[in-house]
Design a protein around this motif. Structure first.
Motif, PDB file in Angstrom:
ATOM      1  N   GLN A 183       0.828  -1.197   0.000  1.00 48.48           N
ATOM      2  CA  GLN A 183       0.000   0.000   0.000  1.00 48.48           C
ATOM      3  C   GLN A 183       0.866   1.252   0.000  1.00 48.48           C
ATOM      4  OE1 GLN A 183      -3.330  -0.122  -0.270  1.00 48.48           O
ATOM      5  NE2 GLN A 183      -2.991  -2.308  -0.519  1.00 48.48           N
ATOM      6  N   ARG A 184       0.262   2.359  -0.488  1.00 48.51           N
ATOM      7  CA  ARG A 184       1.002   3.597  -0.698  1.00 48.51           C
ATOM      8  C   ARG A 184       1.589   4.163   0.587  1.00 48.51           C
ATOM      9  NH1 ARG A 184       3.501   6.711  -4.512  1.00 48.51           N
ATOM     10  NH2 ARG A 184       3.544   8.842  -3.829  1.00 48.51           N
ATOM     11  N   ASN A 185       0.867   4.127   1.646  1.00 50.87           N
ATOM     12  CA  ASN A 185       1.311   4.782   2.879  1.00 50.87           C
ATOM     13  C   ASN A 185       1.907   3.837   3.888  1.00 50.87           C
ATOM     14  OD1 ASN A 185       0.629   7.355   2.095  1.00 50.87           O
ATOM     15  ND2 ASN A 185      -1.472   7.170   2.790  1.00 50.87           N
ATOM     16  N   GLU A 186       2.250   2.592   3.472  1.00 50.83           N
ATOM     17  CA  GLU A 186       2.850   1.648   4.393  1.00 50.83           C
ATOM     18  C   GLU A 186       4.346   1.585   4.152  1.00 50.83           C
ATOM     19  OE1 GLU A 186      -0.380   1.153   6.423  1.00 50.83           O
ATOM     20  OE2 GLU A 186       1.450   0.079   6.876  1.00 50.83           O
ATOM     21  N   GLU A 187       5.096   1.267   5.171  1.00 47.99           N
ATOM     22  CA  GLU A 187       6.548   1.279   5.095  1.00 47.99           C
ATOM     23  C   GLU A 187       7.082  -0.120   5.298  1.00 47.99           C
ATOM     24  OE1 GLU A 187       9.928   4.074   6.977  1.00 47.99           O
ATOM     25  OE2 GLU A 187       8.613   3.069   8.372  1.00 47.99           O
ATOM     26  N   LEU A 188       7.975  -0.531   4.384  1.00 45.92           N
ATOM     27  CA  LEU A 188       8.607  -1.833   4.517  1.00 45.92           C
ATOM     28  C   LEU A 188      10.108  -1.660   4.675  1.00 45.92           C
ATOM     29  CD1 LEU A 188       6.716  -3.955   1.837  1.00 45.92           C
ATOM     30  CD2 LEU A 188       6.356  -3.895   4.286  1.00 45.92           C
ATOM     31  N   ALA A 189      10.713  -2.654   5.267  1.00 48.54           N
ATOM     32  CA  ALA A 189      12.149  -2.587   5.493  1.00 48.54           C
ATOM     33  C   ALA A 189      12.879  -3.665   4.717  1.00 48.54           C
ATOM     34  CB  ALA A 189      12.456  -2.747   6.988  1.00 48.54           C
TER      35      ALA A 189
ATOM     36  N   LEU B 281       7.817   1.911  -3.687  1.00 48.29           N
ATOM     37  CA  LEU B 281       6.868   1.294  -2.776  1.00 48.29           C
ATOM     38  C   LEU B 281       6.544  -0.141  -3.173  1.00 48.29           C
ATOM     39  CD1 LEU B 281       4.415   4.244  -2.116  1.00 48.29           C
ATOM     40  CD2 LEU B 281       6.387   3.507  -0.780  1.00 48.29           C
ATOM     41  N   SER B 282       6.864  -0.509  -4.403  1.00 50.45           N
ATOM     42  CA  SER B 282       6.705  -1.898  -4.841  1.00 50.45           C
ATOM     43  C   SER B 282       7.724  -2.173  -5.928  1.00 50.45           C
ATOM     44  CB  SER B 282       5.287  -2.159  -5.356  1.00 50.45           C
ATOM     45  OG  SER B 282       5.013  -1.351  -6.484  1.00 50.45           O
TER      46      SER B 282
ATOM     47  N   GLY C 269      22.849   1.095   4.956  1.00 53.24           N
ATOM     48  CA  GLY C 269      23.371   0.420   3.776  1.00 53.24           C
ATOM     49  C   GLY C 269      23.328   1.281   2.528  1.00 53.24           C
ATOM     50  N   ARG C 270      23.797   0.684   1.435  1.00 49.77           N
ATOM     51  CA  ARG C 270      23.857   1.383   0.154  1.00 49.77           C
ATOM     52  C   ARG C 270      22.711   1.001  -0.778  1.00 49.77           C
ATOM     53  NH1 ARG C 270      29.162   3.171  -1.568  1.00 49.77           N
ATOM     54  NH2 ARG C 270      30.595   3.211   0.189  1.00 49.77           N
ATOM     55  N   GLY C 271      21.874   0.072  -0.363  1.00 48.84           N
ATOM     56  CA  GLY C 271      20.826  -0.436  -1.235  1.00 48.84           C
ATOM     57  C   GLY C 271      19.615   0.485  -1.298  1.00 48.84           C
ATOM     58  N   CYS C 272      18.615   0.010  -2.062  1.00 49.10           N
ATOM     59  CA  CYS C 272      17.378   0.755  -2.247  1.00 49.10           C
ATOM     60  C   CYS C 272      16.234  -0.082  -1.694  1.00 49.10           C
ATOM     61  CB  CYS C 272      17.137   1.053  -3.727  1.00 49.10           C
ATOM     62  SG  CYS C 272      18.485   1.927  -4.554  1.00 49.10           S
ATOM     63  N   SER C 273      16.016  -0.031  -0.411  1.00 47.24           N
ATOM     64  CA  SER C 273      14.965  -0.826   0.213  1.00 47.24           C
ATOM     65  C   SER C 273      13.606  -0.224  -0.074  1.00 47.24           C
ATOM     66  CB  SER C 273      15.193  -0.905   1.730  1.00 47.24           C
ATOM     67  OG  SER C 273      16.445  -1.486   2.012  1.00 47.24           O
ATOM     68  N   LEU C 274      12.599  -1.071  -0.075  1.00 53.54           N
ATOM     69  CA  LEU C 274      11.242  -0.622  -0.383  1.00 53.54           C
ATOM     70  C   LEU C 274      10.783   0.464   0.581  1.00 53.54           C
ATOM     71  CD1 LEU C 274       9.270  -3.880  -1.234  1.00 53.54           C
ATOM     72  CD2 LEU C 274      10.171  -2.173  -2.799  1.00 53.54           C
ATOM     73  N   GLY C 275      10.433   1.617   0.034  1.00 56.24           N
ATOM     74  CA  GLY C 275       9.871   2.695   0.826  1.00 56.24           C
ATOM     75  C   GLY C 275      10.830   3.387   1.768  1.00 56.24           C
ATOM     76  N   GLN C 276      12.116   3.040   1.717  1.00 54.84           N
ATOM     77  CA  GLN C 276      13.073   3.600   2.673  1.00 54.84           C
ATOM     78  C   GLN C 276      13.906   4.712   2.037  1.00 54.84           C
ATOM     79  OE1 GLN C 276      12.869   2.705   5.744  1.00 54.84           O
ATOM     80  NE2 GLN C 276      11.470   1.001   5.376  1.00 54.84           N
TER      81      GLN C 276
ATOM     82  N   SER D  17       8.062   2.891  -9.526  1.00 55.06           N
ATOM     83  CA  SER D  17       9.040   1.804  -9.623  1.00 55.06           C
ATOM     84  C   SER D  17      10.190   2.161 -10.554  1.00 55.06           C
ATOM     85  CB  SER D  17       8.353   0.526 -10.110  1.00 55.06           C
ATOM     86  OG  SER D  17       7.361   0.088  -9.196  1.00 55.06           O
ATOM     87  N   LEU D  18       9.885   2.841 -11.659  1.00 54.64           N
ATOM     88  CA  LEU D  18      10.914   3.119 -12.659  1.00 54.64           C
ATOM     89  C   LEU D  18      11.838   4.263 -12.258  1.00 54.64           C
ATOM     90  CD1 LEU D  18       8.799   2.691 -15.914  1.00 54.64           C
ATOM     91  CD2 LEU D  18      10.482   1.105 -14.956  1.00 54.64           C
TER      92      LEU D  18
END
Length: 573
Positions: A71-77, A147-148, A200-207, A346-347
């Motif tokens: 979802q748009r307003n949810e945060e994942l790690a 976000l996804s 970290g150096r990565g691109c985590s979802l929503g972070q 996403s892009l």
């Protein structure tokens, strides 16, 4: 004889007839749907070549990442995803900030908002008859992971790490030095368990990425330069603006990306010596900063109605459907199709980090058929190589169409009503802050310590793109700036509060407001300021009386609703 008797009984039994007819219609519908799916699959899907329908496929793994319904307003790690689907193509363009950093003509560069574009612009109006009484600033968080996921692709190879000369010192201070200072518990508030910098150096979802933190660090430094002469003031009348005495009240939504953006901004603005002693951070449970005015049943209904009424022209609507279908195909999303906005989200992960845009996989798979092996090759739109990859031109076209769609959305009456309801609590808090900063009256507050806020001349809100869009829509700022329809990362909205020295203290028009969006004055675009602007000096700058904001909130805020609506509760029913 028995046939006649059975038919007579059947005709008299109406429920049996209904069930029979329903069964027939279900069978017809099922076969029709099956035919349609098979036909569509042959057109856009993967063609499997096999001589034995009972053969099993080897080496094909079900890569369900379980995150497509994010979802748009949810945060994942999350730190990545299994499977590999990225293929580099030397024919693709890679955007570098040095190529177009000085130009806003490229919408991708504008949305990514590299640090080269973040600088002081028109902030702080210097005039002999004007004294700055207060500052209210709301910004969007910095660059983040999507976000996804873009299909089933592994994005761990994308480098989301940025570089800045002061960033290593900032990380060391945030992780090691800040927590040891006196007053840290009061400063950090309810965010004591949150990491203060991206991990970290990565691109985590929503972070938030390190590039995003650097964007806000750069923005904080730009704001410090804009008001440098003010912060260095040593006069008795303005000593509250000096860095050592400055009191800042800061708000952040409960998401990690907004909190980390706030920490980076404050470090750039105040430096390591004064940040803990000068700031108190407050948490907002809502992305709209609605405080005690959050429950509104009709708001989402208005937003849905506005989306239905916001129609593109037939040509644009066809192009949007065509490009969304093509991008979903190239990303091999199958049934988990994305909308245009979700595809863009996403892009941008690729476009903002100088990484070639993804391509459709061309991986040969093997199917066992006895002793024979048959290759399975995914179909593509055409046999031309370049059609297998998403190009910069397609992404730019998608951005243009989404901006047209959002512009049409903002033109509807229902979206204006939705913006007023969703931003009601935030505008109430902005008004309360402005009145305290000017000592024009102490009104009720939603915060815990009003005495502490009375001393504050600077308020900061760390929010989201939707926060900015709703606030701008409520104020009537829907056109006249290139960043209104899609706010870039680290976008900022500033309200400067001035006092006119030549007017007596009891004058109702002694205090004035100035509104800026991404460094450009938009005061003339604010709905309640129109026809009431006061020219500070001829042909240069206009200010809006503070009393206009007071009258707008108390007298005309609910005018766009039906006549029986006189307050927030009525509008939300």
């Amino acid at each position: 004889m028995w046939k006649v008797r059975w038919m007579t009984t059947f005709q008299k039994t109406r429920p049996v007839q209904c069930y029979l007819y329903l069964l027939i219609w279900i069978l017809i519908f099922t076969f029709g749907l099956y035919w349609f799916v098979v036909k569509l699959g042959k057109r856009n899907g993967v063609l499997l070549v096999s001589k034995n329908s009972g053969a099993e496929v080897d080496g094909i793994q079900d890569l369900d990442d379980g995150l497509e319904t994010f979802q748009r307003n949810e945060e994942l790690a999350g730190e990545g995803i299994i499977g590999s689907g990225f293929r580099r193509d030397s024919s693709q363009d890679v955007i570098g900030p040095a190529e177009e950093a000085v130009s806003n003509s490229n919408p991708i560069i504008r949305l990514c908002n590299p640090t080269e574009l973040i600088s002081e612009k028109e902030e702080y109006l210097v005039h002999s008859d004007l004294k700055l009484e207060g500052l209210i600033l709301l910004f969007r968080h910095g660059d983040r992971g999507p976000l996804s996921h873009a299909g089933r692709r592994n994005v761990s190879h994308i480098n989301c790490f940025g570089s800045h000369s002061e960033y290593p010192d900032f990380v060391k201070y945030a992780n090691d030095g800040m927590g040891k200072l006196n007053g840290y518990s009061q400063f950090i508030g309810s965010f004591h368990n949150y990491p203060k910098v991206p991990i970290g150096r990565g691109c985590s979802l929503g972070q938030l990425t390190t590039k995003g933190a650097i964007q806000l660090l750069t923005l904080g430094k730009a704001m410090r330069r804009s008001y440098e002469s003010l912060f260095q003031s040593l006069s008795n009348n303005e000593s509250y603006w000096s860095i050592g005495n400055l009191k800042v009240i800061a708000y952040s939504t409960r998401y990690r990306r907004t909190f980390q953006s706030l920490i980076a901004f404050l470090y750039g603005l105040l430096g390591p010596e004064d940040i803990v002693q000068s700031v108190r951070i407050r948490e907002s449970q809502s992305t709209a900063f609605c405080f005690n005015d959050c429950s509104c049943r009709s708001a989402e209904g208005l937003k849905k109605t506005a989306s239905k009424k916001a129609l593109l022209l037939p040509k644009d609507k066809f192009e949007m459907a065509e490009i969304v279908t093509e991008l979903n195909f190239l990303l091999e999303l199958g049934k988990a199709k994305k909308t245009g906005s979700s595809l863009l989200d996403s892009l941008l992960l690729y476009a903002c980090h100088e990484t070639p845009l993804p391509c459709r996989q061309k991986v040969s798979k093997v199917k066992k058929n006895g002793n024979r092996h048959v290759k399975i090759i995914p179909t593509t739109p055409t046999n031309h190589k370049t059609t297998d990859c998403i190009t910069q031109e397609k992404l730019r076209k998608l951005i243009d169409l989404i901006e047209l769609e959002n512009q049409s959305l903002k033109g509807t009456r229902e979206y204006h009503q939705y913006s007023l309801l969703s931003s009601y609590g935030l505008i109430r808090e902005i008004l309360n802050l402005a009145l305290r900063m000017t000592n024009s009256g102490i009104s009720s507050t939603n915060q815990q310590n009003p005495q502490e806020q009375t001393k504050s001349r600077f308020a900061v809100f760390s929010g989201h793109d939707k926060t900015l869009q709703s606030l701008l829509g409520a104020l009537g700022i829907v056109d006249g700036h290139p960043d209104l329809n899609l706010p870039p990362y680290a976008s900022r909205f500033v309200i400067e509060i001035y006092r006119k020295s030549s007017l007596p203290d009891n004058s109702p028009r002694k205090h004035f407001l100035r509104f800026l969006y991404n460094g450009i004055s938009v005061t003339h675009l604010v709905g309640f300021c129109q026809n009431s602007l006061e020219v500070v000096w001829a042909g240069s700058e206009e200010l809006c009386p503070l009393e206009r904001l007071v009258r707008f909130f108390h007298d005309s805020y609910f005018d766009p609703f039906r006549k029986s609506v006189v307050n927030f509760k009525d509008a939300c029913q």
